[in-house]
Write a protein that holds these residues in place. Structure first.
Motif, PDB file in Angstrom:
ATOM      1  N   GLY A 633      24.726 -46.702 -19.704  1.00 19.32           N
ATOM      2  CA  GLY A 633      23.842 -46.771 -20.845  1.00 19.32           C
ATOM      3  C   GLY A 633      23.512 -48.210 -21.180  1.00 19.32           C
ATOM      4  N   VAL A 634      22.823 -48.397 -22.289  1.00 16.29           N
ATOM      5  CA  VAL A 634      22.429 -49.744 -22.700  1.00 16.29           C
ATOM      6  C   VAL A 634      23.650 -50.580 -23.042  1.00 16.29           C
ATOM      7  CG1 VAL A 634      21.155 -51.076 -24.412  1.00 16.29           C
ATOM      8  CG2 VAL A 634      20.196 -48.931 -23.531  1.00 16.29           C
ATOM      9  N   ASP A 635      24.604 -49.990 -23.737  1.00 16.16           N
ATOM     10  CA  ASP A 635      25.760 -50.745 -24.220  1.00 16.16           C
ATOM     11  C   ASP A 635      27.093 -50.229 -23.684  1.00 16.16           C
ATOM     12  OD1 ASP A 635      24.198 -52.428 -25.910  1.00 16.16           O
ATOM     13  OD2 ASP A 635      24.024 -50.752 -27.315  1.00 16.16           O
ATOM     14  N   PRO A 640      34.676 -41.335 -15.017  1.00 12.81           N
ATOM     15  CA  PRO A 640      35.117 -39.942 -14.990  1.00 12.81           C
ATOM     16  C   PRO A 640      35.985 -39.528 -16.174  1.00 12.81           C
ATOM     17  CG  PRO A 640      35.266 -40.880 -12.802  1.00 12.81           C
ATOM     18  CD  PRO A 640      34.881 -41.995 -13.715  1.00 12.81           C
ATOM     19  N   ALA A 641      36.837 -40.410 -16.681  1.00 15.46           N
ATOM     20  CA  ALA A 641      37.762 -40.000 -17.732  1.00 15.46           C
ATOM     21  C   ALA A 641      37.635 -40.812 -19.005  1.00 15.46           C
ATOM     22  CB  ALA A 641      39.206 -40.082 -17.214  1.00 15.46           C
ATOM     23  N   GLU A 642      36.716 -41.779 -19.057  1.00 11.07           N
ATOM     24  CA  GLU A 642      36.630 -42.635 -20.239  1.00 11.07           C
ATOM     25  C   GLU A 642      35.285 -43.350 -20.258  1.00 11.07           C
ATOM     26  OE1 GLU A 642      39.899 -45.489 -19.622  1.00 11.07           O
ATOM     27  OE2 GLU A 642      39.742 -44.744 -17.572  1.00 11.07           O
ATOM     28  N   THR A 643      34.988 -43.951 -21.411  1.00  6.15           N
ATOM     29  CA  THR A 643      33.765 -44.717 -21.580  1.00  6.15           C
ATOM     30  C   THR A 643      34.134 -46.141 -21.965  1.00  6.15           C
ATOM     31  OG1 THR A 643      32.505 -42.760 -22.232  1.00  6.15           O
ATOM     32  CG2 THR A 643      31.619 -44.904 -22.871  1.00  6.15           C
ATOM     33  N   LEU A 644      33.528 -47.126 -21.287  1.00  8.94           N
ATOM     34  CA  LEU A 644      33.807 -48.536 -21.527  1.00  8.94           C
ATOM     35  C   LEU A 644      32.578 -49.186 -22.151  1.00  8.94           C
ATOM     36  CD1 LEU A 644      35.488 -49.448 -18.111  1.00  8.94           C
ATOM     37  CD2 LEU A 644      36.573 -48.574 -20.170  1.00  8.94           C
TER      38      LEU A 644
END
Length: 742
Positions: A633-635, A640-644
């Protein structure tokens, strides 16, 4: 840590005419040492008993070498000290249990002890002077190298080993010793091998510490520093932690772990061979394993994962390498065996053994090209990622194949026999083969010889998998699997397992071909309709992997011969400079191939590093990984298991190169402050497909491997979708004992 073949050859050349006597004999040194760290010097009195361990020259003279500038003089009557012509420069690479040693010019001087009359008793020498070789980093491309020194006496600490030549060296035989160290003011203290027999502070406020080793060893260590000592007993073994800061909690964790690991390995192998084991904090970053102690750096010692990875590995070296010594001319077997019984065993205990072996085979497949390959009998120590993949990985898999063939009980029995027969002597792969032969009843010499003397590894192809209904009186179904070794050169001796998933049964059936040559057929009777066939699904065979068997990882890009470094043209100058330095560090000693993303229309179908958040090729790499659950995404970046989140973190993604499934491209993105840390740390994470880091250090917060989506060694046999593979559970070779209260 022990001498290399190069060092042994050097000593033999310097001491031509002084050959070793019977292997049972060993030189004994009674050493009184006064250290002066501020002056970078030492003073030594050494009473030497040769006991027939060294053959004299024709005139009865004895030859030895010593670090230059120590000005030895003989104190014993009946001997004359005769310097040899000129100083001797010695270039060598030492070996130790954990890392390669920097090639360093050590100035040596050679002497002859010439008898006058009929001298009796030990020979007493006195000598002293400065030993101070500054820390240096190995010039190899091996990214995991620490700074090293062959010997240093300094206000920060003392490190002396066989490579320091601080003890008179007569030939390349084994040694015994008594060592008393004087002149240190608490909290300074000294550590060596064996049993600590004296530890007191005298009237003048200086400390006297004495160590004694009655068993033959390869070299004499003396390390010293300002330490806080912690200790207790673990059965009959005295265990210590020597820390440079007062930290009871850290010491307690290490002492608890030491006790558990001693209990683990004493239950698997003959008893621990030394009177004590010590964790010693060094004054620079190291990961060394010596007889009776391990020397770890101040940051290394505080990494939480060290307690369950490197630390048991170093302790186990007290069996393999530090009490059964390596016969280096025939190949270093101890690193693979230690990795198997430590790193691999702990993966087994976590239920991750197949993943560990897959990563081991992937490293070999990615990093060992034809020009970098060599047979196991030529492995001395690791000096590159490729040499580690052979000397540790291939050797580890050799022991795994042996264990699978003979069973756990016979495997441990063979290792126990090997240890008892070769304790405190040098041993070879052939000696191991003989132990397996005696334990199993089969002849293991041809198998081991083939794997040790040949370079390379097999590559497997699934030629055909055919399911047929059984004839009357037979199993309802039968699967015939045709396998072929497709590598160039002769086939290797291997036993190949096959898993067959059948209708109505959750766990796959397991079958194994006893010996597979160039071609072999494995027939598996099945109780119901076969749905799926997997060849070597738990990665039990030492082999080169097909690129499609496993997902790409950092090792795929690091293993490429000449990857392209693509820099973001839109980045500010400070960030561009940081990425250029990363490229230079990773490409060393060659110059990196660097381009700006603005100079390319598309990425080549070859290995590449795409660097920077603003690199215009980064989003395309993330898009290739959509099937793995990646979305950019933009930010933020979804894994697979998390968003950074981009603002806080650095990320690494590895995808296959478009048009070339054998190569990969890695996207490394992070802030300018984090780039030096990424350059330093990523070579330690080669098994992973994606990573996330926080901060400028940076701290690892996410890691994982993509799921393999297709493999040429998997074949569907039914009409519907491919069912899930569920392998039969395996017990580890041994379980880690529970923690006990101190």
């Amino acid at each position: 840590m022990s001498h290399s073949r190069a060092l042994a050859a050097l000593v033999a050349a310097l001491l031509a005419g002084s050959g070793p006597a019977a292997a049972a004999d060993s030189v004994h040194h009674a050493l009184e040492v006064r250290l002066a760290p501020a002056a970078r010097s030492l003073e030594v009195r050494d009473r030497i008993s040769l006991a027939g361990a060294v053959a004299p020259d024709a005139d009865g003279a004895l030859r030895f070498v010593l670090h230059a500038g120590l000005a030895p003089r003989v104190l014993s009557p009946g001997w004359r000290l005769e310097p040899q012509a000129g100083p001797v420069g010695a270039g060598f690479v030492g070996i130790n249990a954990t890392t390669a040693t920097v090639a360093e010019k050590v100035p040596l001087e050679a002497y002859r002890l010439v008898p006058e009359g009929a001298p009796e008793g030990p020979i007493e020498l006195a000598y002293g002077g400065v030993i101070h070789h500054p820390l240096a980093t190995a010039g190899e491309e091996y990214q995991r190298s620490f700074s090293e020194t062959p010997g240093i006496i300094d206000e920060a600490g003392v490190f002396l080993a066989g490579a320091s030549f601080w003890v008179p060296t007569f030939g390349d035989g084994l040694l015994r010793f008594d060592l008393e160290v004087q002149g240190l003011t608490p909290p300074w203290d000294a550590v060596s091998q064996g049993r600590r027999v004296r530890h007191e502070t005298g009237p003048d406020g200086t400390r006297v510490t004495a160590w004694s080793l009655e068993h033959p060893t390869e070299e004499i260590y003396l390390v010293a520093g300002p330490w806080r000592e912690y200790g207790r007993r673990a059965g009959s073994v005295e265990i210590f932690a020597f820390l440079r800061e007062d930290d009871p909690a850290l010491a307690g964790r290490y002492l608890d772990a030491t006790a558990r690991y001693l209990e683990l390995y004493n239950g698997m192998l003959p008893s621990y061979p030394y009177a004590s084991f010590a964790l010693v904090e060094n004054f620079w970053e190291t990961g060394y394993g010596m007889p009776g102690f391990t020397l770890l750096g101040p940051q290394v010692i505080r990494f939480p994962w060290i307690l369950t990875s490197s630390y048991p590995h170093e302790l186990l070296h007290n069996w393999w390498g530090n009490s059964v010594y390596v016969d280096f001319p025939s190949g270093n077997w101890c690193e693979g065996l230690t990795a198997y019984l430590a790193d691999h065993l702990f993966a087994e205990q976590r239920g991750e053994a197949a993943v560990y072996r897959r990563a081991t085979l992937k490293k070999f497949s990615d990093l060992v090209s034809a020009g970098q390959d060599f047979p196991l009998r030529e492995f001395g120590s690791r000096h590159s990622a490729a040499s580690e993949a052979v000397g540790y990985g291939k050797s580890l898999m050799l022991f795994h194949m042996a264990r699978r063939a003979v069973g756990d009980e016979a495997f441990l029995a063979a290792l126990g026999q090997f240890y008892r027969e070769h304790r405190f002597t040098r041993a070879s792969f052939t000696d191991l083969a003989e132990a397996f032969t005696d334990s199993s009843g089969g002849d293991w010499l041809p198998f081991v010889d083939e794997w040790v003397r040949r370079r390379g590894a097999p590559m497997l192809a699934l030629v055909e998998a055919r399911a047929e209904e059984g004839a009357p009186g037979e199993a309802p179904w039968r699967v015939a699997v045709h396998l072929r070794q497709v590598q160039d050169g002769e086939p290797f001796p291997i036993s190949v397992p096959v898993a067959v998933t059948v209708a109505g049964r959750r766990e796959a059936l397991w079958a194994e071909a006893g010996t597979c040559g160039r071609d072999c057929i494995i027939e598996v009777p099945c109780p119901s309709q076969p749905l799926r066939v997997d060849v070597d699904p738990a990665f039990d065979v030492m082999r080169r992997l097909d690129p499609l068997e496993v997902p790409p990882a950092l090792s795929t890009v690091f293993g490429a011969a000449d990857p392209l470094y693509v820099l973001p043209a839109a980045a500010p100058p400070e960030e561009l400079a940081a990425w250029r330095q990363l490229a230079a560090d990773w490409a060393r000693p060659a110059a990196p191939r660097v381009v700006l993303d603005s100079e390319l229309e598309e990425l080549p179908a070859a290995a590449a590093w795409v660097l920077g958040w603003d690199n215009r090729f980064g989003p395309g790499i993330a898009a290739r990984l959509g099937e793995q659950g990646v979305a950019l995404g933009v930010d933020e970046l979804r894994l697979p298991a998390e968003t950074l989140t981009r603002a806080e973190l650095s990320v690494v993604l590895v995808a296959r190169s478009e048009g070339d499934p054998t190569s990969a491209v890695g996207w490394v993105a992070g802030g300018t402050a984090a780039v030096p840390g990424l350059a330093r740390k990523l070579p330690h994470y080669t098994r992973y497909s994606y990573l996330g880091f926080r901060g400028p250090e940076p701290e690892n917060v996410a890691k994982g491997m993509w799921q393999p989506l297709s493999s040429p060694l998997v074949r569907g046999l039914g009409a519907g979708p491919l069912p899930e593979l569920v392998l039969p559970a395996r017990a580890p070779l041994a379980e880690l004992p529970p923690a006990h209260d101190a």
